[in-house]
Scaffold this active site. Sequence first.
Site, mmCIF file in Angstrom:
data_model
loop_
_atom_site.group_PDB
_atom_site.id
_atom_site.type_symbol
_atom_site.label_atom_id
_atom_site.label_comp_id
_atom_site.label_asym_id
_atom_site.label_seq_id
_atom_site.Cartn_x
_atom_site.Cartn_y
_atom_site.Cartn_z
ATOM 1 N NE ARG A 59 -3.664 -0.100 2.625
ATOM 2 C CZ ARG A 59 -4.333 0.129 3.766
ATOM 3 N NH1 ARG A 59 -4.004 -0.835 4.774
ATOM 4 N NH2 ARG A 59 -4.909 1.129 3.914
ATOM 5 C CG HIS A 109 -7.973 4.866 11.894
ATOM 6 N ND1 HIS A 109 -9.261 4.591 11.136
ATOM 7 C CD2 HIS A 109 -8.681 4.933 13.243
ATOM 8 C CE1 HIS A 109 -10.206 4.632 11.780
ATOM 9 N NE2 HIS A 109 -9.803 4.721 12.980
ATOM 10 C CG ASN A 201 -19.944 7.740 0.883
ATOM 11 O OD1 ASN A 201 -18.903 7.832 1.354
ATOM 12 N ND2 ASN A 201 -20.683 6.707 0.926
HETATM 13 C C1 BV8 Z 1 -11.357 0.794 18.847
HETATM 14 C C2 BV8 Z 1 -6.364 1.926 9.762
HETATM 15 C C3 BV8 Z 1 -11.042 0.630 21.484
HETATM 16 C C4 BV8 Z 1 -5.408 0.524 9.041
HETATM 17 C C5 BV8 Z 1 -8.483 1.059 10.111
HETATM 18 C C6 BV8 Z 1 -19.038 -3.809 17.520
HETATM 19 C C7 BV8 Z 1 -19.816 -2.639 17.398
HETATM 20 C C8 BV8 Z 1 -19.116 -1.349 17.487
HETATM 21 C C9 BV8 Z 1 -17.616 -1.426 17.566
HETATM 22 C C10 BV8 Z 1 -17.158 -2.473 17.475
HETATM 23 C C11 BV8 Z 1 -17.559 -3.678 17.416
HETATM 24 N N1 BV8 Z 1 -16.640 -4.719 17.608
HETATM 25 C C12 BV8 Z 1 -15.200 -4.206 17.593
HETATM 26 C C13 BV8 Z 1 -15.681 -2.494 17.419
HETATM 27 C C14 BV8 Z 1 -14.630 -1.637 17.431
HETATM 28 C C15 BV8 Z 1 -13.963 -1.495 16.082
HETATM 29 C C16 BV8 Z 1 -15.013 -1.366 14.940
HETATM 30 O O1 BV8 Z 1 -15.736 -0.462 14.882
HETATM 31 N N2 BV8 Z 1 -15.300 -2.561 14.271
HETATM 32 C C17 BV8 Z 1 -16.398 -2.707 13.226
HETATM 33 C C18 BV8 Z 1 -16.015 -3.452 12.133
HETATM 34 C C19 BV8 Z 1 -17.602 -3.055 13.904
HETATM 35 N N3 BV8 Z 1 -13.115 -0.309 16.067
HETATM 36 C C20 BV8 Z 1 -11.830 -0.508 16.390
HETATM 37 O O2 BV8 Z 1 -11.416 -1.432 16.558
HETATM 38 C C21 BV8 Z 1 -11.185 0.950 16.621
HETATM 39 N N4 BV8 Z 1 -10.519 0.973 17.829
HETATM 40 O O3 BV8 Z 1 -12.633 0.663 18.855
HETATM 41 O O4 BV8 Z 1 -10.497 0.817 20.089
HETATM 42 C C22 BV8 Z 1 -10.322 0.640 22.398
HETATM 43 C C23 BV8 Z 1 -10.904 1.228 23.588
HETATM 44 C C24 BV8 Z 1 -9.821 1.459 24.549
HETATM 45 C C25 BV8 Z 1 -8.490 1.068 24.530
HETATM 46 C C26 BV8 Z 1 -8.096 0.319 23.473
HETATM 47 C C27 BV8 Z 1 -9.233 0.483 22.193
HETATM 48 C C28 BV8 Z 1 -10.024 1.229 15.766
HETATM 49 C C29 BV8 Z 1 -10.526 1.017 14.131
HETATM 50 C C30 BV8 Z 1 -9.248 1.400 13.303
HETATM 51 C C31 BV8 Z 1 -9.164 0.154 12.136
HETATM 52 N N5 BV8 Z 1 -8.057 0.743 11.324
HETATM 53 N N6 BV8 Z 1 -7.778 1.584 9.279
HETATM 54 C C32 BV8 Z 1 -5.593 0.419 7.542
HETATM 55 O O5 BV8 Z 1 -5.885 1.367 6.918
HETATM 56 O O6 BV8 Z 1 -5.290 -0.827 7.033
HETATM 57 S S1 BV8 Z 1 -10.214 0.845 9.732
HETATM 58 C C33 BV8 Z 1 -10.402 1.283 8.196
HETATM 59 O O7 BV8 Z 1 -11.664 0.859 7.669
HETATM 60 C C34 BV8 Z 1 -10.643 2.711 7.772
HETATM 61 O O8 BV8 Z 1 -9.238 3.460 8.604
HETATM 62 C C35 BV8 Z 1 -11.631 3.275 8.195
HETATM 63 O O9 BV8 Z 1 -11.847 3.630 9.349
HETATM 64 C C36 BV8 Z 1 -12.662 1.888 8.057
HETATM 65 C C37 BV8 Z 1 -13.534 2.132 7.082
HETATM 66 O O10 BV8 Z 1 -13.122 2.567 5.847
HETATM 67 P P1 BV8 Z 1 -13.795 3.594 4.879
HETATM 68 O O11 BV8 Z 1 -12.699 4.615 5.054
HETATM 69 O O12 BV8 Z 1 -15.075 4.137 5.225
HETATM 70 O O13 BV8 Z 1 -13.739 2.991 3.612
HETATM 71 P P2 BV8 Z 1 -14.767 1.724 3.092
HETATM 72 O O14 BV8 Z 1 -14.223 1.057 1.926
HETATM 73 O O15 BV8 Z 1 -15.350 1.124 4.121
HETATM 74 O O16 BV8 Z 1 -15.888 3.058 2.421
HETATM 75 C C38 BV8 Z 1 -15.689 3.762 1.257
HETATM 76 C C39 BV8 Z 1 -17.018 4.571 1.160
HETATM 77 O O17 BV8 Z 1 -16.318 5.456 -0.034
HETATM 78 C C40 BV8 Z 1 -17.954 3.833 0.629
HETATM 79 O O18 BV8 Z 1 -19.118 4.250 1.054
HETATM 80 C C41 BV8 Z 1 -18.035 4.156 -0.828
HETATM 81 O O19 BV8 Z 1 -19.499 3.970 -1.304
HETATM 82 C C42 BV8 Z 1 -17.427 5.460 -0.885
HETATM 83 N N7 BV8 Z 1 -16.806 5.864 -2.287
HETATM 84 C C43 BV8 Z 1 -16.145 4.917 -3.116
HETATM 85 N N8 BV8 Z 1 -15.646 5.714 -4.069
HETATM 86 C C44 BV8 Z 1 -16.020 6.911 -3.764
HETATM 87 C C45 BV8 Z 1 -16.761 6.990 -2.615
HETATM 88 N N9 BV8 Z 1 -17.445 8.074 -2.204
HETATM 89 C C46 BV8 Z 1 -16.978 9.396 -2.934
HETATM 90 N N10 BV8 Z 1 -16.620 9.123 -4.068
HETATM 91 C C47 BV8 Z 1 -15.686 8.324 -4.887
HETATM 92 N N11 BV8 Z 1 -15.153 8.244 -5.603
#
Ligand code: BV8
Length: 233
Positions: A59, A109, A201
């Site tokens: 990446r 992140h 979006n």
């Molecule tokens: C934490 C970095 C706690 C690395 C990333 C159950 C319920 C709720 C939460 C949780 C749960 N179980 C676990 C959790 C917590 C968890 C979480 O949320 N899990 C999810 C799956 C449910 N979260 C965590 O673990 C976070 N930490 O909670 O810590 C804690 C508390 C105390 C002490 C310690 C810890 C940390 C999460 C961070 C993970 N790292 N990235 C890397 O890049 O490799 S996540 C990664 O995916 C991104 O950073 C981003 O955050 C996430 C989502 O990605 P998006 O950016 O939204 O991209 P995606 O492809 O999904 O969507 C793209 C969008 O763009 C689409 O909608 C598409 O339509 C649109 N699009 C496409 N093309 C275009 C466009 N829009 C406009 N124009 C275009 N051309």
Amino acid sequence: MTEFERIVILTGAGISAESGIDTFRSAGGLWEQHRVEDVATPEGFARNPDLVLGFYDARREALANAAPNPAHLALARLEREFSGDLLLVTQNVDDLHERGGSARVLHMHGELKSALCQSCETRSRWERTMLDRPPCPVCRAPTLRPDVVWFGEMPYQMGRITRALEACDLFVSIGTSGAVYPAAGFVQEARANGAATLELNLEPSEGSHFFSESRHGAAGQLVPEWVDEVLRG
Ligand code: BV8
């Protein structure tokens, strides 16, 4: 001059899609090529460090062939010309906001071009591979990892982000699916303080219903249009 004085912007992978950077959840995206558990968790890194280091090397290398798109350039213009408070928070680990001209970017992140030493906890700017276990520039230990926030790890500068969300009068979410917390919850925090909320979006995100306004289309089109509106006032 726009009616808004304190704007918080959150960007996700969708703002970099038109620059050729893979998103996570679109067809063929990063999470279809790899299991999240294997490449974006501390457990996955402990289990198979070469797989994870190779994933981030690929990446980081892909960034060399990517260029900022009109959405990145428009946000840099907003930073230069908007007279109010602006905080740009990105979930992205790419450097396209900076290369597009944004000087103040909060990478909640982490960043592909930053290395974190697991021995001395120093962060160093990093452009190369990590697969060959290079020595930490400070303590020389061969214990560098990508300086990115994996699942289960605490995102960076959450206090600063929370304070900005409590104070803002406009929250704008650009190019994110609203699938990952705490970022996905920012719109609710902003609403709770009475801020207007706008989603730009390609399609409705998982949190679309929380936004007072949603516009659907490509960021390269929607973001410059919105910045023109804000600066025209
Ligand atoms: C934490 C970095 C706690 C690395 C990333 C159950 C319920 C709720 C939460 C949780 C749960 N179980 C676990 C959790 C917590 C968890 C979480 O949320 N899990 C999810 C799956 C449910 N979260 C965590 O673990 C976070 N930490 O909670 O810590 C804690 C508390 C105390 C002490 C310690 C810890 C940390 C999460 C961070 C993970 N790292 N990235 C890397 O890049 O490799 S996540 C990664 O995916 C991104 O950073 C981003 O955050 C996430 C989502 O990605 P998006 O950016 O939204 O991209 P995606 O492809 O999904 O969507 C793209 C969008 O763009 C689409 O909608 C598409 O339509 C649109 N699009 C496409 N093309 C275009 C466009 N829009 C406009 N124009 C275009 N051309």
